[in-house]
Design a protein around this motif. Structure first.
Motif, mmCIF file in Angstrom:
data_model
loop_
_atom_site.group_PDB
_atom_site.id
_atom_site.type_symbol
_atom_site.label_atom_id
_atom_site.label_comp_id
_atom_site.label_asym_id
_atom_site.label_seq_id
_atom_site.Cartn_x
_atom_site.Cartn_y
_atom_site.Cartn_z
ATOM 1 N N PHE A 123 0.809 -1.218 0.000
ATOM 2 C CA PHE A 123 0.000 0.000 0.000
ATOM 3 C C PHE A 123 0.843 1.271 0.000
ATOM 4 N N GLU A 124 0.224 2.313 -0.520
ATOM 5 C CA GLU A 124 0.774 3.671 -0.444
ATOM 6 C C GLU A 124 -0.076 4.452 0.552
ATOM 7 N N PRO A 125 0.517 5.029 1.594
ATOM 8 C CA PRO A 125 -0.268 5.856 2.516
ATOM 9 C C PRO A 125 -0.711 7.146 1.830
ATOM 10 N N ILE A 126 -1.942 7.552 2.087
ATOM 11 C CA ILE A 126 -2.477 8.779 1.476
ATOM 12 C C ILE A 126 -2.701 9.854 2.541
ATOM 13 N N SER A 127 -3.614 9.575 3.481
ATOM 14 C CA SER A 127 -3.937 10.588 4.487
ATOM 15 C C SER A 127 -4.540 9.979 5.743
ATOM 16 N N HIS A 128 -4.049 10.429 6.884
ATOM 17 C CA HIS A 128 -4.669 10.143 8.182
ATOM 18 C C HIS A 128 -5.821 11.140 8.289
ATOM 19 N N MET A 129 -7.029 10.689 7.987
ATOM 20 C CA MET A 129 -8.153 11.611 7.844
ATOM 21 C C MET A 129 -8.692 12.106 9.179
ATOM 22 N N ALA A 130 -8.779 11.194 10.168
ATOM 23 C CA ALA A 130 -9.372 11.598 11.446
ATOM 24 C C ALA A 130 -8.943 10.667 12.565
ATOM 25 N N ASP A 131 -8.978 11.192 13.777
ATOM 26 C CA ASP A 131 -8.749 10.403 14.978
ATOM 27 C C ASP A 131 -10.094 10.058 15.606
ATOM 28 N N LEU A 132 -10.108 8.945 16.339
ATOM 29 C CA LEU A 132 -11.283 8.560 17.101
ATOM 30 C C LEU A 132 -10.840 8.268 18.532
ATOM 31 N N PRO A 133 -10.786 9.305 19.371
ATOM 32 C CA PRO A 133 -10.352 9.083 20.758
ATOM 33 C C PRO A 133 -11.335 8.203 21.509
ATOM 34 N N LEU A 134 -10.800 7.418 22.424
ATOM 35 C CA LEU A 134 -11.624 6.543 23.251
ATOM 36 C C LEU A 134 -11.732 7.133 24.658
ATOM 37 N N PHE A 135 -12.901 6.977 25.258
ATOM 38 C CA PHE A 135 -13.131 7.447 26.621
ATOM 39 C C PHE A 135 -13.240 6.238 27.537
ATOM 40 N N LEU A 136 -12.793 6.394 28.756
ATOM 41 C CA LEU A 136 -12.903 5.336 29.751
ATOM 42 C C LEU A 136 -14.216 5.517 30.512
ATOM 43 N N PHE A 137 -15.202 4.689 30.173
ATOM 44 C CA PHE A 137 -16.503 4.722 30.833
ATOM 45 C C PHE A 137 -16.568 3.594 31.859
ATOM 46 N N THR A 138 -17.125 3.883 33.030
ATOM 47 C CA THR A 138 -17.251 2.864 34.072
ATOM 48 C C THR A 138 -18.692 2.773 34.569
ATOM 49 N N TRP A 257 -8.195 5.436 14.698
ATOM 50 C CA TRP A 257 -8.105 6.439 13.639
ATOM 51 C C TRP A 257 -8.626 5.867 12.330
ATOM 52 N N VAL A 258 -8.889 6.746 11.394
ATOM 53 C CA VAL A 258 -9.354 6.339 10.070
ATOM 54 C C VAL A 258 -8.462 7.009 9.031
ATOM 55 N N ALA A 259 -8.025 6.229 8.044
ATOM 56 C CA ALA A 259 -7.073 6.732 7.052
ATOM 57 C C ALA A 259 -7.413 6.209 5.666
ATOM 58 N N LEU A 260 -6.821 6.822 4.665
ATOM 59 C CA LEU A 260 -7.001 6.394 3.278
ATOM 60 C C LEU A 260 -5.684 5.883 2.730
ATOM 61 N N MET A 261 -5.752 4.714 2.047
ATOM 62 C CA MET A 261 -4.574 4.095 1.455
ATOM 63 C C MET A 261 -4.859 3.798 -0.017
ATOM 64 N N VAL A 299 -8.112 15.414 11.052
ATOM 65 C CA VAL A 299 -6.651 15.529 11.032
ATOM 66 C C VAL A 299 -6.189 16.014 9.659
ATOM 67 N N GLY A 300 -6.151 15.116 8.672
ATOM 68 C CA GLY A 300 -5.683 15.492 7.332
ATOM 69 C C GLY A 300 -4.171 15.586 7.285
ATOM 70 N N SER A 301 -3.494 14.444 7.141
ATOM 71 C CA SER A 301 -2.031 14.411 7.208
ATOM 72 C C SER A 301 -1.383 14.239 5.839
ATOM 73 N N THR A 302 -0.065 14.299 5.822
ATOM 74 C CA THR A 302 0.702 13.963 4.637
ATOM 75 C C THR A 302 0.873 12.440 4.580
ATOM 76 N N PRO A 303 1.229 11.895 3.411
ATOM 77 C CA PRO A 303 1.499 10.452 3.332
ATOM 78 C C PRO A 303 2.599 10.017 4.296
ATOM 79 N N ALA A 304 3.642 10.830 4.439
ATOM 80 C CA ALA A 304 4.756 10.483 5.333
ATOM 81 C C ALA A 304 4.297 10.429 6.783
#
Length: 329
Positions: A123-138, A257-261, A299-304
């Protein structure tokens, strides 16, 4: 004999001259073809079910990207085997800029859990589009109101934690938390958010690392507790929730996270263009709002940058799988 040799020499020179004359034309035609990209519909494989958060984020971004490229983008859902079926199909696709694939953090964990027919080299990395943080629920049944109180309680009493399945982000995050907190916690895999929520509310399960969307309304109603967030940054609108880093677990960061490849060999100019377009798309107010409503942070990152994220998480998840002896049954 000499005349024949002369004829062969002349013919060879003529052939070379002809090739030399045609080469610029061939290169020119290739350049024109690339300049016209995209000249037909693009397919984005989403290796998850329609209607889920990953599918939703993919459709939001791809609709905007379609507008920018002036070409139709078709979402093709190929769920199964923790996303490996659709990802495998993408790896075998022609690297011509007309096939891409959406991947989650599970992409970095899967090589340590499954025998795959593909690798990161496919694969070729394209973009880290978004993060999905997790919460600690009790559960409200636990007499704790902070991460430190949870750790102290867990050293004297049995705890269990839920996840959406073996090898999921929630599972690996819970296993990592237990390891560094020095706790013995039992992992309970579920097949969806609804049964997790029901058992969390009833106290059948102690805790879960989960995105904000489903459990947080129950926190507002006083039916659940939220003790922390797995990102290094506070979540907009929920600044009162401390990070795990602030709660004594220095450097703790385990976002999904969610990314495009794209398939390996996709022309670099296409990779760069799509990456830059996505970086602009995720800044649009409408996209930000839709991301937020689903619990994602744009987010929207570079391939690197995406490549570095994948390698970092692969090492992290590999260590967690090994240390916690996690196996897919």
């Amino acid at each position: 004999m000499q005349n024949n040799l002369r004829r062969l020499s002349i013919m060879k020179k003529l052939a070379l001259a002809t090739l030399a004359a045609l080469s610029p034309l061939v290169l020119s035609q290739q350049a024109v073809a690339q300049d016209k990209w995209p000249s037909k519909p693009i397919t984005v494989i989403v290796p998850y079910t329609p209607g889920g958060s990953t599918d939703t984020v993919s459709r939001v971004v791809m609709q905007k990207l379609s507008d920018r490229l002036g070409q139709t983008i078709v979402i093709e859902n190929k769920p199964g085997a923790n996303s490996t079926i659709g990802t495998s199909q993408a790896a075998r696709s022609k690297p011509d800029g007309y096939t891409f694939v959406t991947v989650l953090a599970a992409y970095s964990a899967n090589p340590h859990l499954y025998k795959l027919t593909y690798s990161n080299d496919d694969f070729e990395p394209i973009s880290h589009m978004a993060d999905l943080p997790l919460f600690l629920f009790t559960s409200k049944q636990l007499p704790v109101n902070s991460v430190q109180e949870l750790v102290e309680y867990g050293k004297k009493n049995p705890l269990n934690y839920a996840s959406s399945g073996i090898g999921s982000s929630a599972h690996l995050t819970g296993a990592h938390f237990a390891k560094i907190a020095g706790l013995e916690m039992n992992h309970i895999p579920y097949k969806g958010s609804a049964p997790i929520l029901a058992d969390l509310l009833s106290g059948q399960v102690s805790m879960v690392f989960d995105p904000i969307l489903v459990p947080m309304p129950y926190v507002k109603e006083g039916k659940l507790n939220v003790l922390g967030i797995t990102s290094l940054d506070k979540y907009e609108g929920e600044e009162s929730v401390p990070t795990l880093d602030e709660s004594g677990f220095k450097g703790f960061k385990m976002n999904s996270w969610v990314a495009l490849m794209a398939p390996a060999g996709t022309p670099p100019e296409i990779v760069e263009r799509v990456s830059k377009e996505i970086a602009e798309v995720v800044k649009e107010p409408e996209v930000i709002e839709k991301f937020r409503s689903a619990g994602f942070v744009p987010v929207g990152s570079t391939p690197a940058e995406l490549d570095a994220l994948i390698k970092r998480d692969s090492e992290l998840y590999g260590n967690i799988v090994k240390e916690s002896d996690i196996k897919v049954q």
